[in-house]
Design an enzyme around this catalytic site. Structure first.
Site, mmCIF file in Angstrom:
data_model
loop_
_atom_site.group_PDB
_atom_site.id
_atom_site.type_symbol
_atom_site.label_atom_id
_atom_site.label_comp_id
_atom_site.label_asym_id
_atom_site.label_seq_id
_atom_site.Cartn_x
_atom_site.Cartn_y
_atom_site.Cartn_z
ATOM 1 N N LYS B 177 0.867 -1.181 0.000
ATOM 2 C CA LYS B 177 0.000 0.000 0.000
ATOM 3 C C LYS B 177 0.896 1.221 0.000
ATOM 4 C CE LYS B 177 -3.889 0.418 0.216
ATOM 5 N NZ LYS B 177 -4.799 0.609 -0.942
ATOM 6 N N HIS B 306 -10.074 -7.331 -5.105
ATOM 7 C CA HIS B 306 -9.870 -6.221 -4.185
ATOM 8 C C HIS B 306 -10.361 -6.590 -2.783
ATOM 9 C CE1 HIS B 306 -11.948 -2.678 -2.312
ATOM 10 N NE2 HIS B 306 -10.754 -2.161 -2.451
#
Lengths: 410, 410
Positions: B177, B306
């Protein structure tokens, strides 16, 4: 729930594996319908697939016939026998890239699942979004034949055929199989249909790409005020269709230049079509046909349902598809009124009211084999002698050895 | 099978209509993970949906939480109670255009159908195409927190986090991330990951569109030799992504500029992405996610899965989706290792081996509620006081009243 089922207590799942696959090729009479290639052969071929479980349930599928298809179906049996009917995607990959073969098998799997669960096939596809499935009258220029329809070789005769469809079945959507007469005579037929059935009737014409781009554009110009639902395959190929689409406001539809998911990106980029005519036979089964609906919705394309000559197993599957696929908003095509010689018992389910068929609640597809009729149709196939595929071209060459299916015809 | 079921003999179908819908909002602790907006709030919100039939079966669904979502779920109950769980498309239309609300309900319907038929949900989606579902290690820069992971604020600490993922779960695909540190520090992290895990490890970075087009292109150039699986949302919007895509061979993926079927045509025309990260929550349920697979295959896009912070009901649904959707060939994202405070009993199903979870054969989703844990999580939600949505921005403003989530960040 245990991962391994003890052999001493066979589970329902074990009992419901596919124990047997029976493929029956059949031949049925076809009236002398005309298309761009000339006249339909006097018989059409189908193949019936029966999948049986050890506990006596039977699932049904149907596909295009002929020796080649039957051989491919039988070659697939090694993957089907012993399989769990729920494992559809696994079977798709194992059967390989042959959409009608897989579609017939998948239909039978879904029929089996429906019978096991007591649910109609449309409930296995997401549930019904409509309780009545509308069909278009499939109008053909035709010769005199051993059928109650009479000849239709002029615009006036064709309109009488349409009137008969309307009287018998209540249909108010009319699709003309074109590419047969001179395009201007076919335009005259469309004009007569519009005059006869008024502004609310749905009209379509499908010359099976028998026209050049130039002819297609001239025809589109002449049809411009006829308020067609769509103009189906006026010309061949994605590029030709795109050239026509650029210059007419009439939506173009196809079951010729987009017949597989792989054709979609090029057709979308080119702006070649606005409506796809799909069906479970050609697109790889009922679930794949449903996926086609999602693809069409994504691209803002319409979805309609294509038909070839078929029997009641396919018809039932087409009705389940139309009941379940939200995007299938056009009246579906069907050859069923032309081919009433069926091999299933429940033909009373196929009653049209106002051009539509009421969806039924029986488990699975809701049809079962009429053994006598199937045996007779199978005998007709054997009597005829095996041919690998339906052969309309051969039938035309028998009439005229110099005939050639040159395209575009006009 | 009769069309009308006599009232004196209630059919299994009648008994299996949805008799009750219970929505339970919950709050669970979230570690101090960092993203482009700053730090995750210290709790994450979910809502649990329980659909019950009159004969005592229960189907489970889970979605993003917060008061707004819970209100929307409860507003949908009038369509759900009394409905047949098989009638999924009908419910989709009635519930309306709210994908996560419908997804939670559809999950519970499929769980119910699975329990009625004795079949795992993946068999209701076409059957398993894989028996092991692979997951990526979801790497976060993070602060010290009440968790065993320790801080990760430097490339070296981040690689130690990745090592821990590899040791605990066997994962060999790593998603960072990004959008947290200076992009060049994040590139240094990617380089260290490649060096540490060798050429066969799968690497991804996702800055959540925190970079300008110019920065994204400079980063892509620096990452060019790192053999990324894909670069996720380097910049915002279809046009921005297309500008990046034109100048880098690294596949671009998104869960930001293509989050609905309606976004697909423009992204396809623009050449904005090569991989879509979908999930059943955001795309309108497991069947719609499967349809997304068909759309992606048609356009020759890849499909990955996702994740947002989630509990075990969602995790089970994600595993069923990945087992059934042929196009889902990338290792899926999951927050599960960060959020082990679950409300289901069967958490032992969620054991990773070599970065993957073995699919199980239990009917439905194969998870059931741990009433004590659910009650505790629901109490945590109530104690916290209702908020309409998860509020990471508010948590940042509590730290620094002058903070603003300006984008692009670099």
């Amino acid at each position: 729930m245990p991962m391994d089922v003890p052999e001493s207590a066979p589970s329902p799942r074990g009992r419901r594996r596919i124990a047997e696959m029976i493929v029956t090729p059949v031949a049925c009479p076809d009236p002398p319908l005309l298309n761009h290639h000339g006249v339909h052969e006097a018989t059409f071929l189908r193949a019936v697939v029966r999948l049986r479980t050890a506990d006596g349930l039977e699932g049904l599928g149907e596909g295009p016939g002929g020796g080649l298809f039957v051989q491919q179906l039988r070659a697939a049996a090694k993957h089907v026998v012993g399989a769990d009917p729920y494992q559809i995607e696994r079977l798709r990959v194992l059967v390989g890239d042959n959409q009608p073969v897989f579609a017939a098998i998948e239909s039978a799997c879904l029929d089996l699942i429906g019978k096991v669960t007591g649910r109609p096939v449309y409930e296995l596809l997401g549930g019904p979004v409509r309780r009545r499935v509308s069909f278009a009258a499939y109008l053909f220029y035709k010769e005199e034949g051993d059928d109650p329809w009479g000849p239709a070789l002029t615009p006036e005769q064709l309109v009488r055929q349409a009137e008969r469809f309307h009287e018998l079945y209540g249909m108010t959507v009319f699709k003309l199989k074109g590419g047969v007469l001179d395009p201007w005579q076919e335009c005259a037929t469309m004009r007569l249909l519009r005059e006869r059935f008024g502004p609310r009737a749905g009209l379509r014409i499908d010359p099976n790409a028998a026209w050049s781009v130039e002819t297609a554009l001239r025809v589109a110009e002449r049809l411009r005020d006829f308020d067609l639902e769509y103009l189906e395959d006026p010309t061949a190929g994605i590029e030709g269709m795109a050239q026509v689409a650029r210059h007419t406001p009439i939506p173009l539809s196809t079951n010729m230049c987009v017949t597989a998911f792989d054709h979609v990106p090029a057709a979308f980029r080119a702006g070649a079509v606005q409506v796809v005519l799909g069906d479970h036979h050609g697109w790889g089964g009922l679930t794949a046909f449903r996926h086609l609906g999602a693809v069409c919705a994504t691209l803002r394309w319409g979805l309609s349902q294509h038909s070839n000559s078929h029997l009641g197993i396919s018809f039932a599957a087409m009705i389940h598809a139309a009941a379940a696929i939200p995007q299938l908003t056009y009246a579906s095509d069907t050859h069923y009124p032309w081919n009433p010689h069926d091999v299933v018992r429940e033909t009373d389910r196929f009653r049209f009211h106002d051009g539509a068929i009421d969806v039924w609640d029986a488990p699975g597809l809701g049809v079962s084999i009429d053994e006598d009729k199937l045996a007779a149709a199978a005998e007709a196939y054997e009597r005829r002698g095996e041919r690998l595929v339906r052969d309309d071209v051969g039938a035309m060459l028998d009439r005229d050895p110099d005939w050639l299916p040159l395209m575009p015809k006009w």
